[in-house]
Design a protein around this motif. Sequence first.
Motif, PDB file in Angstrom:
ATOM      1  N   CYS A   1       8.206  65.336  36.590  1.00  0.00           N
ATOM      2  CA  CYS A   1       8.501  66.095  38.074  1.00  0.00           C
ATOM      3  C   CYS A   1       9.469  67.174  37.480  1.00  0.00           C
ATOM      4  O   CYS A   1      10.271  67.127  36.473  1.00  0.00           O
ATOM      5  N   SER A   2       9.242  68.462  38.091  1.00  0.00           N
ATOM      6  CA  SER A   2       9.967  69.506  37.554  1.00  0.00           C
ATOM      7  C   SER A   2      11.367  69.624  38.004  1.00  0.00           C
ATOM      8  O   SER A   2      11.617  69.274  38.825  1.00  0.00           O
ATOM      9  N   GLN A   3      12.229  70.176  36.814  1.00  0.00           N
ATOM     10  CA  GLN A   3      13.705  70.189  37.086  1.00  0.00           C
ATOM     11  C   GLN A   3      14.033  71.863  37.470  1.00  0.00           C
ATOM     12  O   GLN A   3      15.227  72.092  37.856  1.00  0.00           O
TER      13      GLN A   3
ATOM     14  N   SER B   1      -4.257  68.351  37.616  1.00  0.00           N
ATOM     15  CA  SER B   1      -4.896  67.191  37.819  1.00  0.00           C
ATOM     16  C   SER B   1      -4.181  65.893  37.765  1.00  0.00           C
ATOM     17  O   SER B   1      -4.220  65.023  38.578  1.00  0.00           O
ATOM     18  N   PHE B   2      -3.591  66.171  36.344  1.00  0.00           N
ATOM     19  CA  PHE B   2      -3.054  64.712  36.033  1.00  0.00           C
ATOM     20  C   PHE B   2      -1.761  64.656  37.022  1.00  0.00           C
ATOM     21  O   PHE B   2      -1.525  63.469  37.442  1.00  0.00           O
ATOM     22  N   ALA B   3      -1.271  65.705  37.097  1.00  0.00           N
ATOM     23  CA  ALA B   3       0.313  65.658  38.082  1.00  0.00           C
ATOM     24  C   ALA B   3      -0.237  65.074  39.258  1.00  0.00           C
ATOM     25  O   ALA B   3       0.378  64.169  39.986  1.00  0.00           O
ATOM     26  N   ILE B   4      -1.129  65.489  39.931  1.00  0.00           N
ATOM     27  CA  ILE B   4      -1.478  64.924  41.285  1.00  0.00           C
ATOM     28  C   ILE B   4      -1.970  63.390  41.230  1.00  0.00           C
ATOM     29  O   ILE B   4      -1.401  62.730  42.160  1.00  0.00           O
ATOM     30  N   SER B   5      -2.788  63.300  40.229  1.00  0.00           N
ATOM     31  CA  SER B   5      -3.212  61.773  40.232  1.00  0.00           C
ATOM     32  C   SER B   5      -2.239  60.828  39.827  1.00  0.00           C
ATOM     33  O   SER B   5      -2.322  59.522  40.120  1.00  0.00           O
ATOM     34  N   ASN B   6      -1.214  61.270  39.200  1.00  0.00           N
ATOM     35  CA  ASN B   6      -0.090  60.405  38.687  1.00  0.00           C
ATOM     36  C   ASN B   6       1.142  60.468  39.463  1.00  0.00           C
ATOM     37  O   ASN B   6       2.353  60.000  38.727  1.00  0.00           O
TER      38      ASN B   6
ATOM     39  N   LEU C   1       3.250  62.874  40.498  1.00  0.00           N
ATOM     40  CA  LEU C   1       4.248  63.932  40.184  1.00  0.00           C
ATOM     41  C   LEU C   1       4.494  64.901  41.001  1.00  0.00           C
ATOM     42  O   LEU C   1       5.298  65.802  41.119  1.00  0.00           O
ATOM     43  N   ILE C   2       3.448  64.991  41.995  1.00  0.00           N
ATOM     44  CA  ILE C   2       3.669  66.063  43.175  1.00  0.00           C
ATOM     45  C   ILE C   2       3.944  65.397  44.318  1.00  0.00           C
ATOM     46  O   ILE C   2       3.457  64.509  44.832  1.00  0.00           O
ATOM     47  N   ASP C   3       4.630  66.134  45.406  1.00  0.00           N
ATOM     48  CA  ASP C   3       5.132  65.767  46.539  1.00  0.00           C
ATOM     49  C   ASP C   3       3.833  65.506  47.445  1.00  0.00           C
ATOM     50  O   ASP C   3       2.999  66.446  47.357  1.00  0.00           O
ATOM     51  N   PRO C   4       3.569  64.179  48.065  1.00  0.00           N
ATOM     52  CA  PRO C   4       2.501  64.030  48.708  1.00  0.00           C
ATOM     53  C   PRO C   4       2.254  64.908  49.676  1.00  0.00           C
ATOM     54  O   PRO C   4       1.031  65.448  49.965  1.00  0.00           O
ATOM     55  N   ALA C   5       3.271  65.562  50.244  1.00  0.00           N
ATOM     56  CA  ALA C   5       3.274  66.500  51.406  1.00  0.00           C
ATOM     57  C   ALA C   5       2.588  67.905  51.288  1.00  0.00           C
ATOM     58  O   ALA C   5       2.096  68.351  51.939  1.00  0.00           O
ATOM     59  N   LYS C   6       2.754  68.011  49.730  1.00  0.00           N
ATOM     60  CA  LYS C   6       1.989  69.290  49.145  1.00  0.00           C
ATOM     61  C   LYS C   6       0.570  69.214  49.098  1.00  0.00           C
ATOM     62  O   LYS C   6      -0.187  70.205  48.499  1.00  0.00           O
TER      63      LYS C   6
END
Length: 392
Positions: free
Chosen positions: A76-78, A113-118, A120-125
């Motif tokens: 997750c980005s800092q 793709s990896f970030a979404i599936s794992n 790492l991305i806020d589900p609201a986005k």
Amino acid sequence: MAFAPQIKIPATYMRGGTSKGVFFRLEDLPEAAQQPGPARDALLLRVIGSPDPYGKHTDGMGGATSSTSKTVILSCSQKPDHDVDYLFGQVAIDKPFVDWSGNCGNLTAAVGSFAISNGLIDPAKVPADGICTVRIWQANIEKTIVAQVPMCNGEVQETGDFELDGVTFPAAEVQVEFMDPAAGEGAMFPTGNVVDSFEVPGFGTLQATFINAGIPTIFVNAAEIGYQGTELQGVINEDPQALQQFESLRAHGAVKMGLITDVAEAAQRQHTPKIAFVAPPQDYLASSGKQIHASDIDVLVRAMSMGKLHHAMMGTAAVAIAAAAAVPGTLVNLAAGGGERQSIRFGHPSGTLQVGAAAAQQGGEWTVTKAIMSRSARVLMEGWVRVPGDCF
């Protein structure tokens, strides 16, 4: 004698563009490898199967080419206004060395793709259907990259009809935007010129364009180094003398660009800079047997990666090609016919690729605000990778 048992680490094997790599979440790595340093490097070397004096990567996940001996660490980005931090490690094949000096533009297509599936991305986005915009912080070069990832029924859409030369099967298209690709390691043209003359042992005096865009790249004219620009891998990769000359060119060019202070340092910076040679369009047969006509392309480009001719084109080098083509007077621009342009289609060993870039002069210096290309990505396998517990 007791031996340490194997440990297993959650991992995903993915194709991104014309490359493949092992993807990890930072939090899933063993604690000793969650920080940069010898333990992390040793772990990734063992995962890939390097160093391998046989050049096969039989005892690891690598494919014994620069396109397939790659690793990615995501978290997750800092960084404010970003979704995911992306760190890329290019693993040497025959040396115990991981190069962290640059990005992999091809694997960038798989990061969103990896970030979404794992998670790492806020589900609201993340929309259930449509396009998910993922803002990536590329930590190696401190750049912003924006990936447009297609979604269907709440999952990443990987299948589709988008065809990419160098990849056997079609897949879903992922548009990737490299923001301000010319910033980073100094000015876009580190010598202050769009073309320079410089002396290289084995070649003599060459014309060259040195550019920092996407990845530090040195462009030379194919004709000046004895090539046509239509070469496939075997012509160069099976010629030890040619490979040695290209490495000499790369090392001397790195000094010219200010990336290193002495040619001896080039051995510890294998991933950058890249070497590419260009030529005006002409007909040739791609490695797949596909006929490429001069009318299909604007320019011919061949590029070296980790000491070998690349089978297609590195994504970051494609950004450099687009940026150089957009600036009048560079060797890429001249080989493409000169003038102003915002996109270019170039021929590479596997076929063709179109990439766009917008360049402008600001305060007497050239800059590129954005470069855009389309790639595709797909999960090949997911689960755990196993390594001996004492390998790091």
